[in-house]
Design an enzyme around this catalytic site. Sequence first.
Site, PDB file in Angstrom:
ATOM      1  N   ILE A  12      34.422  29.200  49.287  1.00  0.00           N
ATOM      2  CA  ILE A  12      34.627  28.857  46.897  1.00  0.00           C
ATOM      3  C   ILE A  12      34.524  27.205  46.920  1.00  0.00           C
ATOM      4  O   ILE A  12      34.089  27.305  45.946  1.00  0.00           O
ATOM      5  CB  ILE A  12      36.057  29.628  46.657  1.00  0.00           C
ATOM      6  N   ASN A  25      49.498  29.824  45.775  1.00  0.00           N
ATOM      7  CA  ASN A  25      51.560  29.118  46.278  1.00  0.00           C
ATOM      8  C   ASN A  25      52.247  29.571  44.980  1.00  0.00           C
ATOM      9  O   ASN A  25      51.646  28.794  44.237  1.00  0.00           O
ATOM     10  CB  ASN A  25      52.355  29.352  47.580  1.00  0.00           C
ATOM     11  N   GLY A  33      45.098  29.057  53.813  1.00  0.00           N
ATOM     12  CA  GLY A  33      43.916  30.058  53.939  1.00  0.00           C
ATOM     13  C   GLY A  33      43.085  29.512  52.321  1.00  0.00           C
ATOM     14  O   GLY A  33      42.576  27.762  52.398  1.00  0.00           O
ATOM     15  N   VAL A  34      42.760  29.647  51.430  1.00  0.00           N
ATOM     16  CA  VAL A  34      41.701  29.235  50.044  1.00  0.00           C
ATOM     17  C   VAL A  34      42.716  28.204  49.332  1.00  0.00           C
ATOM     18  O   VAL A  34      42.168  27.788  49.249  1.00  0.00           O
ATOM     19  CB  VAL A  34      41.331  30.379  49.445  1.00  0.00           C
ATOM     20  N   ASP A  35      43.263  28.394  49.017  1.00  0.00           N
ATOM     21  CA  ASP A  35      44.968  27.106  48.755  1.00  0.00           C
ATOM     22  C   ASP A  35      44.302  25.683  49.186  1.00  0.00           C
ATOM     23  O   ASP A  35      44.468  25.265  48.753  1.00  0.00           O
ATOM     24  CB  ASP A  35      46.039  27.863  48.578  1.00  0.00           C
ATOM     25  N   GLY A 124      45.395  37.608  52.500  1.00  0.00           N
ATOM     26  CA  GLY A 124      44.958  36.492  53.751  1.00  0.00           C
ATOM     27  C   GLY A 124      46.610  37.584  54.269  1.00  0.00           C
ATOM     28  O   GLY A 124      47.114  38.138  53.998  1.00  0.00           O
ATOM     29  N   TYR A 126      48.782  37.603  52.113  1.00  0.00           N
ATOM     30  CA  TYR A 126      50.679  37.925  51.121  1.00  0.00           C
ATOM     31  C   TYR A 126      50.042  39.568  52.135  1.00  0.00           C
ATOM     32  O   TYR A 126      50.928  39.922  51.347  1.00  0.00           O
ATOM     33  CB  TYR A 126      49.931  37.010  50.278  1.00  0.00           C
TER      34      TYR A 126
END
Length: 174
Positions: A12, A25, A33-35, A124, A126
């Site tokens: 991304i 979060n 992950g993405v964050d 992911g 979560y």
Amino acid sequence: MATKISVIKGDITKLKVDAMVNAANSSLLGGGGVDGAIHHAGGSAILDECMQISARQGGCKTGEAVATSAGNLSAKKVIHTVGPVYRNGEDMQAILLANCYKNSLALAADNDCKTIAFPNISTGVYGYPKEEAAIIATSTITDLINKYNFEEVVFICFDEENYALYNKLLAETK
């Protein structure tokens, strides 16, 4: 003009879109992950703005969204949304996940974004089942897309399983 909905397998942080959605979060202070990838690639400006938002409103609640600049990323905005942690489908989790997509679309539109990219929110760490999450994501976007004036909505998938699921579901809606 009809909004194009596409699926891409990749990173991304490499996309050229107006709004990039971050699976954040609730603290907004970065994570994995993405964050983690968005915070790392975007640089300190994103974290600084997230800290200001967190100080002002105490972070971000599940299903809600907030916007920051994109720092070093090619996007204009990063839309941070907090997906639900999966717990056997209880506690309105499907509604909260749909709200991530709804609120992110609305916030991107409010910021005059014409293109937006979504990761696979909550699938992911979560633990949201990928197929259930993909159904919620694609149905929410296809139901709401005509409400806004987007040129393109991109589902960006990091793994092959999500990529195949999104392609299959979007092919079924055509």
